[in-house]
Design a protein around this motif. Structure first.
Motif, PDB file in Angstrom:
ATOM      1  N   ASN A  55      39.620  40.015  30.093  1.00 27.80           N
ATOM      2  CA  ASN A  55      40.356  39.863  31.351  1.00 27.80           C
ATOM      3  C   ASN A  55      39.601  40.525  32.495  1.00 27.80           C
ATOM      4  O   ASN A  55      40.184  41.049  33.426  1.00 27.80           O
ATOM      5  N   GLY A  56      38.291  40.504  32.405  1.00 31.63           N
ATOM      6  CA  GLY A  56      37.442  41.218  33.341  1.00 31.63           C
ATOM      7  C   GLY A  56      36.991  42.517  32.703  1.00 31.63           C
ATOM      8  O   GLY A  56      35.908  43.020  32.951  1.00 31.63           O
ATOM      9  N   GLN A  92      42.931  26.514  35.219  1.00 31.27           N
ATOM     10  CA  GLN A  92      42.825  27.363  36.401  1.00 31.27           C
ATOM     11  C   GLN A  92      43.338  26.626  37.637  1.00 31.27           C
ATOM     12  O   GLN A  92      44.095  27.187  38.425  1.00 31.27           O
ATOM     13  N   ASP A  95      52.398  29.655  37.124  1.00 31.68           N
ATOM     14  CA  ASP A  95      52.943  30.874  37.739  1.00 31.68           C
ATOM     15  C   ASP A  95      54.341  30.624  38.298  1.00 31.68           C
ATOM     16  O   ASP A  95      55.230  31.470  38.155  1.00 31.68           O
ATOM     17  N   ASN A 124      52.598  32.265  31.333  1.00 30.01           N
ATOM     18  CA  ASN A 124      51.269  32.851  31.293  1.00 30.01           C
ATOM     19  C   ASN A 124      50.386  32.026  30.382  1.00 30.01           C
ATOM     20  O   ASN A 124      50.772  31.678  29.264  1.00 30.01           O
ATOM     21  N   ARG A 172      34.570  33.599  32.095  1.00 27.23           N
ATOM     22  CA  ARG A 172      35.603  33.745  33.127  1.00 27.23           C
ATOM     23  C   ARG A 172      34.960  33.909  34.503  1.00 27.23           C
ATOM     24  O   ARG A 172      35.359  33.264  35.470  1.00 27.23           O
ATOM     25  N   ASP A 173      33.977  34.808  34.561  1.00 25.08           N
ATOM     26  CA  ASP A 173      33.316  35.089  35.842  1.00 25.08           C
ATOM     27  C   ASP A 173      32.633  33.846  36.408  1.00 25.08           C
ATOM     28  O   ASP A 173      32.784  33.531  37.586  1.00 25.08           O
ATOM     29  N   GLY A 216      35.372  31.336  37.569  1.00 25.04           N
ATOM     30  CA  GLY A 216      36.453  31.794  38.438  1.00 25.04           C
ATOM     31  C   GLY A 216      37.824  31.728  37.782  1.00 25.04           C
ATOM     32  O   GLY A 216      38.822  31.472  38.456  1.00 25.04           O
ATOM     33  N   GLU A 257      41.198  33.048  36.357  1.00 22.13           N
ATOM     34  CA  GLU A 257      42.043  34.195  36.661  1.00 22.13           C
ATOM     35  C   GLU A 257      42.974  34.558  35.510  1.00 22.13           C
ATOM     36  O   GLU A 257      43.733  35.511  35.618  1.00 22.13           O
ATOM     37  N   PHE A 258      42.934  33.796  34.424  1.00 25.36           N
ATOM     38  CA  PHE A 258      43.775  34.101  33.271  1.00 25.36           C
ATOM     39  C   PHE A 258      42.887  34.669  32.158  1.00 25.36           C
ATOM     40  O   PHE A 258      41.669  34.494  32.150  1.00 25.36           O
TER      41      PHE A 258
END
Length: 159
Positions: free
Chosen positions: A17-18, A56, A63, A68, A84-85, A88, A90-91
């Motif tokens: 998640n980052g 995405q 949302d 989720n 993910r990066d 882009g 966000e989940f």
């Protein structure tokens, strides 16, 4: 494979998640249901990238339904964070590096001609707050994406 009406197999796995956190389905269901688990064969591949980017692009609709979305693949959490990066996303993406979730959900497939075994079939499960599978879709063809409108409708029904 869990079918509509079955209890979803619980699991704990790394979450990209980052950062890298732990994800336990039963714990997340308490606050985040319904949950969409979107299994895909592998990060950085054409159809899988298209699928995750489509989720995405439609994330606002999920949302709005207080749902989720989580992608799930055999890739390492570090590769999934890079995926993910680069896209882009966000989940969060769940790493099933040891193939335990894929086995529990009975959705393993092989690309024997490529020497790749035990990746996830492209699959989507919607799970409500009681841990019940309210929607399931599994494709034997890795080139087929889910019907995103159908997934959204299933989430709306589960909410």
């Amino acid at each position: 494979m869990p079918a509509t009406g079955d209890t979803a197999p619980d699991f704990t796995a790394p979450l990209a998640n980052g950062d890298v956190d732990s994800f336990t389905l039963s714990e997340r269901l308490e606050d985040e249901s319904p949950i969409v688990l979107a299994f895909f064969p592998g990060a950085f591949t054409g159809v899988c990238t298209d699928e995750m980017c489509t989720f995405q692009d439609r994330l606002a609709a999920f949302d709005d339904l207080d749902a989720n979305v989580y992608g799930v693949s055999r890739d390492s959490p570090f590769a999934l964070n890079e995926f993910r990066d680069q896209n882009g996303l966000e989940f969060g993406l769940i790493s099933d590096y040891n193939k335990e979730i894929i086995d529990d959900y009975d959705i393993a497939m092989d690309f024997a001609d490529l020497g790749v075994y035990g990746v996830a079939k492209r699959s989507v499960f919607v799970i409500n707050g009681d841990g019940e599978v309210t929607y399931e879709w599994v494709s034997d063809d890795p080139g087929v994406e889910p019907d995103y409108d159908e997934v959204e409708a299933a989430v709306e029904d589960a909410a």
